[in-house]
Write an enzyme that holds these catalytic residues in place. Structure first.
Site, PDB file in Angstrom:
ATOM      1  N   LYS A 199      99.823  47.803  41.866  1.00  0.00           N
ATOM      2  CA  LYS A 199     100.821  47.956  42.932  1.00  0.00           C
ATOM      3  C   LYS A 199     100.189  47.638  44.288  1.00  0.00           C
ATOM      4  O   LYS A 199     100.733  46.896  45.082  1.00  0.00           O
ATOM      5  CB  LYS A 199     101.383  49.380  42.897  1.00  0.00           C
ATOM      6  CG  LYS A 199     102.409  49.654  43.970  1.00  0.00           C
ATOM      7  CD  LYS A 199     103.022  51.041  43.825  1.00  0.00           C
ATOM      8  CE  LYS A 199     103.873  51.357  45.048  1.00  0.00           C
ATOM      9  NZ  LYS A 199     104.504  52.668  44.971  1.00  0.00           N
ATOM     10  N   GLU A 205      88.985  50.047  40.101  1.00  0.00           N
ATOM     11  CA  GLU A 205      88.790  49.663  38.702  1.00  0.00           C
ATOM     12  C   GLU A 205      89.385  48.285  38.426  1.00  0.00           C
ATOM     13  O   GLU A 205      88.755  47.422  37.795  1.00  0.00           O
ATOM     14  CB  GLU A 205      89.480  50.688  37.772  1.00  0.00           C
ATOM     15  CG  GLU A 205      88.877  52.073  37.785  1.00  0.00           C
ATOM     16  CD  GLU A 205      89.508  53.005  38.814  1.00  0.00           C
ATOM     17  OE1 GLU A 205      90.002  52.506  39.859  1.00  0.00           O
ATOM     18  OE2 GLU A 205      89.484  54.219  38.591  1.00  0.00           O
ATOM     19  N   GLY A 260     104.061  54.058  40.927  1.00  0.00           N
ATOM     20  CA  GLY A 260     103.228  53.460  39.883  1.00  0.00           C
ATOM     21  C   GLY A 260     103.606  53.937  38.486  1.00  0.00           C
ATOM     22  O   GLY A 260     103.746  53.147  37.552  1.00  0.00           O
ATOM     23  N   ARG A 261     103.795  55.252  38.335  1.00  0.00           N
ATOM     24  CA  ARG A 261     104.062  55.797  36.992  1.00  0.00           C
ATOM     25  C   ARG A 261     105.508  55.569  36.563  1.00  0.00           C
ATOM     26  O   ARG A 261     105.891  55.960  35.451  1.00  0.00           O
ATOM     27  CB  ARG A 261     103.685  57.280  36.957  1.00  0.00           C
ATOM     28  CG  ARG A 261     104.291  58.109  38.067  1.00  0.00           C
ATOM     29  CD  ARG A 261     103.600  59.466  38.183  1.00  0.00           C
ATOM     30  NE  ARG A 261     104.088  60.258  39.316  1.00  0.00           N
ATOM     31  CZ  ARG A 261     103.597  60.164  40.549  1.00  0.00           C
ATOM     32  NH1 ARG A 261     102.637  59.292  40.828  1.00  0.00           N
ATOM     33  NH2 ARG A 261     104.072  60.932  41.525  1.00  0.00           N
ATOM     34  N   GLU A 346     100.994  63.798  37.065  1.00  0.00           N
ATOM     35  CA  GLU A 346     100.816  63.210  38.394  1.00  0.00           C
ATOM     36  C   GLU A 346     102.053  63.481  39.254  1.00  0.00           C
ATOM     37  O   GLU A 346     101.962  63.609  40.470  1.00  0.00           O
ATOM     38  CB  GLU A 346     100.543  61.695  38.287  1.00  0.00           C
ATOM     39  CG  GLU A 346      99.988  61.096  39.569  1.00  0.00           C
ATOM     40  CD  GLU A 346      99.424  59.686  39.384  1.00  0.00           C
ATOM     41  OE1 GLU A 346      98.205  59.538  39.209  1.00  0.00           O
ATOM     42  OE2 GLU A 346     100.209  58.722  39.426  1.00  0.00           O
ATOM     43  N   HIS A 377      95.972  67.464  11.396  1.00  0.00           N
ATOM     44  CA  HIS A 377      94.636  67.642  10.820  1.00  0.00           C
ATOM     45  C   HIS A 377      93.580  67.830  11.904  1.00  0.00           C
ATOM     46  O   HIS A 377      92.383  67.694  11.640  1.00  0.00           O
ATOM     47  CB  HIS A 377      94.299  66.447   9.930  1.00  0.00           C
ATOM     48  CG  HIS A 377      95.267  66.332   8.779  1.00  0.00           C
ATOM     49  ND1 HIS A 377      95.091  67.006   7.591  1.00  0.00           N
ATOM     50  CD2 HIS A 377      96.447  65.685   8.670  1.00  0.00           C
ATOM     51  CE1 HIS A 377      96.107  66.753   6.794  1.00  0.00           C
ATOM     52  NE2 HIS A 377      96.951  65.953   7.421  1.00  0.00           N
ATOM     53  N   LYS A 519      88.468  59.487  44.961  1.00  0.00           N
ATOM     54  CA  LYS A 519      88.265  58.073  45.304  1.00  0.00           C
ATOM     55  C   LYS A 519      87.377  57.956  46.544  1.00  0.00           C
ATOM     56  O   LYS A 519      86.446  57.145  46.592  1.00  0.00           O
ATOM     57  CB  LYS A 519      89.615  57.397  45.613  1.00  0.00           C
ATOM     58  CG  LYS A 519      90.475  57.076  44.412  1.00  0.00           C
ATOM     59  CD  LYS A 519      91.718  56.313  44.889  1.00  0.00           C
ATOM     60  CE  LYS A 519      92.782  56.221  43.816  1.00  0.00           C
ATOM     61  NZ  LYS A 519      94.031  55.613  44.287  1.00  0.00           N
TER      62      LYS A 519
HETATM   63  O1  F6P Z   1      95.635  57.163  40.104  1.00  0.00           O
HETATM   64  C1  F6P Z   1      96.386  56.981  41.241  1.00  0.00           C
HETATM   65  C2  F6P Z   1      97.238  55.750  41.205  1.00  0.00           C
HETATM   66  O2  F6P Z   1      97.645  55.494  42.500  1.00  0.00           O
HETATM   67  C3  F6P Z   1      98.434  55.862  40.267  1.00  0.00           C
HETATM   68  O3  F6P Z   1      99.486  56.530  40.821  1.00  0.00           O
HETATM   69  C4  F6P Z   1      98.699  54.428  40.000  1.00  0.00           C
HETATM   70  O4  F6P Z   1      99.549  54.276  38.902  1.00  0.00           O
HETATM   71  C5  F6P Z   1      97.306  53.927  39.758  1.00  0.00           C
HETATM   72  O5  F6P Z   1      96.522  54.618  40.720  1.00  0.00           O
HETATM   73  C6  F6P Z   1      97.111  52.448  39.887  1.00  0.00           C
HETATM   74  O6  F6P Z   1      97.406  51.970  41.173  1.00  0.00           O
HETATM   75  P1  F6P Z   1      97.650  50.445  41.451  1.00  0.00           P
HETATM   76  O7  F6P Z   1      98.797  49.991  40.632  1.00  0.00           O
HETATM   77  O8  F6P Z   1      97.905  50.343  42.918  1.00  0.00           O
HETATM   78  O9  F6P Z   1      96.399  49.689  41.064  1.00  0.00           O
END
Ligand code: F6P
Length: 550
Positions: A199, A205, A260-261, A346, A377, A519
């Site tokens: 987003k 990452e 995002g979620r 979240e 199990h 972060k």
């Molecule tokens: O973990 C926090 C967060 O902002 C989530 O809400 C989001 O889904 C995820 O990081 C990934 O963010 P982005 O889509 O901006 O890479």
């Protein structure tokens, strides 16, 4: 800002507290079923694509009536309508919350032109890529994390029966190189499409994995690699400018009003659409939209997401249950618990209300689980005989559906075996909810033989170890078949249920400040790995840094 009262400041809350102190906390499911032959029907609801048996929950007609009164006092309907109309209910970020607009027919929700322009363009692109003889693409790697990963990673295996055998989907999320390295080593850059899904297009990452994928691609492609990025990389993001700066020209955008979620319905759903095709992706959206309409239009007495959200409040705040286990009895739904963890924890893992006031009650439960029967199990022992009561949510699918080329060509013996396995699966699902509720008394255990029990122990001691308390609650959700529409409806059901409990708690379910501190500290620690500087760090972090530095 909404002037709706917080749940604990309503009259219905006080009445619920009185009810809990009396009959509410004493309810015994076995007696409730014995006393009321109509209980199963009275506590079952049919929503689009999803049937719900809520009767094995620890509530009665009075509890439900009081919870519905609570919902009304907390103005759940106007608050829901405010979300659907695009009011900026994500107060702390000043944003609307309009994931429902992503699955509405053109003209039925705000931003329809923008939504359908991207959707049509994305699905046209999807069909081009899926024409693998022409596109040459055989593998798709989705690089994203959190909401830019969990939705597609959950939906693609769930809809395996609808996926193309010509295209294999891979998901990379973790900043740990052990995630991306084994994926890339199996792939040929010339047959691979890399989607960078973010987003913000700033997430550590995702940016790190995208940079590695780009280096891998250029090294493996050889001459003409830079120009080929246009065909072999795509970005799904609200930050198209950052994607362009990274060198990606094939982009599909979305908007800040998509959390995002809640984003699998947007361009973030590109890997899903690539896996199942445009028509099936539209069916997924249509299923979710059908659930949106149910949420928006069904009276509270028949409104499934609202009733699930009310039960969640009852369990969390009156019965004191701090956890809920999700048990999908369908191997395709094995990633559903992880997806729901982000969706619910979240969203509702908050401890201040909309006014910033600390909350005097609990909010999000811990959501966790595993596909059945595997979970049986592993941790079901604790669900049956542990000291904590953990409501379980079973998801059962009536009719199995396998990818055609995997099963139709198989000999009759294989097909008959699979049909038999499906009955075993469903019998296990029902048996678990039955066992949780019925339990086994010590007298019953005494009356049974226990061939594996130690002969050194007396029978009464053995029987106490073999006693199940029972009266443990569960919900069973039933889908006829795991179609794109049914899955869309199921996910939307969960989204609206999370909205409901969050609205009653008067929290902002749509921000996630809680992920920021870690972060920021990570960014401060990163240079210390190179320099070894531990000045100003607490003793533990300094020592661990020293130990972990290469
Ligand atoms: O973990 C926090 C967060 O902002 C989530 O809400 C989001 O889904 C995820 O990081 C990934 O963010 P982005 O889509 O901006 O890479």
């Amino acid at each position: 800002m909404s002037t709706a009262p917080r749940c604990d400041r309503t009259e219905a809350w006080s009445r619920l507290a009185d009810h809990h102190a009396g009959a509410g906390r004493a309810l015994d499911l076995r007696q409730a079923f014995a006393a009321d032959a109509g209980r199963a029907e009275a506590f079952s609801l049919q929503a689009p694509e999803v049937f719900a048996d809520l009767s094995k929950n620890l509530w009665d007609a009075d509890t439900r009536a009081l919870l519905l009164a609570l919902a009304r006092e907390c103005q759940i309907e106007p608050r829901r309508d405010a979300m659907l109309a695009g009011e900026p209910i994500n107060l702390t970020e000043g944003r609307a919350v309009l994931h429902t607009a992503l699955r509405a027919p053109r003209g039925a929700a705000p931003f329809g032109d923008d939504v359908h322009e991207v959707l049509d363009r994305m699905l046209a692109y999807v069909e081009q890529v899926r024409d693998t003889a022409t596109s040459g693409i055989r593998h798709v790697v989705n690089i994203g994390i959190g909401g830019s990963d969990l939705g597609p990673q959950m939906v693609v295996p769930a809809l395996d029966a609808y996926t193309s055998p010509a295209l294999t989907l891979h998901f990379v999320s973790n900043v740990d190189g052990h995630d991306i390295a084994p994926v890339l080593r199996r792939l040929d850059p010339r047959e691979t499409l890399v989607i960078v899904a973010s987003k913000t297009f700033t997430t550590q990452e995702t940016m790190a994995n995208a940079a590695v994928a780009r280096a891998w691609f250029l090294a493996g492609y050889g001459e003409g690699g830079e120009a080929a990025i246009a065909k072999h990389f795509a970005a799904t993001t609200t930050n198209v400018a950052a994607a362009a700066k990274f060198g990606i020209t094939t982009t599909f955008g979305f908007w800040d009003w998509v959390g995002g979620r809640y984003s699998l319905w947007s361009a973030i759903g590109l890997p899903i659409a690539l896996a199942i095709g445009a028509e099936n992706f539209r069916a997924l959206l249509a299923g979710a939209h059908a659930m949106d309409r149910h949420f928006a239009e069904a009276p509270l007495e028949q409104n499934l997401p609202i009733q699930l959200g009310l039960l969640d409040v009852w369990y969390r705040n009156f019965l004191g249950f701090s956890s809920r286990s999700v048990a999908p009895y369908h191997q395709g739904l094995r990633r559903l618990p992880a997806y729901l963890q982000q969706l619910e924890m979240e969203s509702n893992g908050k401890s201040v209300d909309l006014d910033g006031e600390p909350l005097p009650f609990g909010t999000s439960p811990v959501v966790w689980g595993e596909a059945g029967t595997n979970g049986q199990h592993a941790y079901f022992q604790m669900l049956h005989q542990g000291t904590d009561v953990i409501p379980v949510e079973f998801v059962a699918v009536k009719t199995p559906c396998y990818r055609a080329e995997g099963i139709a060509d198989q000999p009759e013996g294989v097909r008959a075996g699979l049909a038999d396995q499906h009955h075993k699966l469903l019998a296990n699902c029902l048996a678990q909810s039955q066992a949780l509720m019925l339990g086994k008394s010590t007298d019953e255990a005494m009356g049974e033989s226990a061939p594996t029990a130690s002969k050194a122990l007396d029978a009464a001691t053995v029987a106490r170890h073999r006693t199940f308390p029972g009266n443990r609650p569960s919900t069973t959700l039933v889908l006829d078949q795991l179609t794109p529409a049914a899955l869309g409806a199921l996910i939307a059901l969960y989204e609206h249920r999370v909205f409901t409990s969050g609205a009653l708690w008067r929290i902002n379910s749509f921000d996630q400040w809680g992920v920021e501190l870690g972060k920021a500290l990570c960014n401060q620690l990163l240079p210390r790995f190179a320099s070894g500087d531990t000045a100003g760090l607490d003793g533990s972090t300094a020592a661990l840094l020293g130990r972990l530095r290469g």
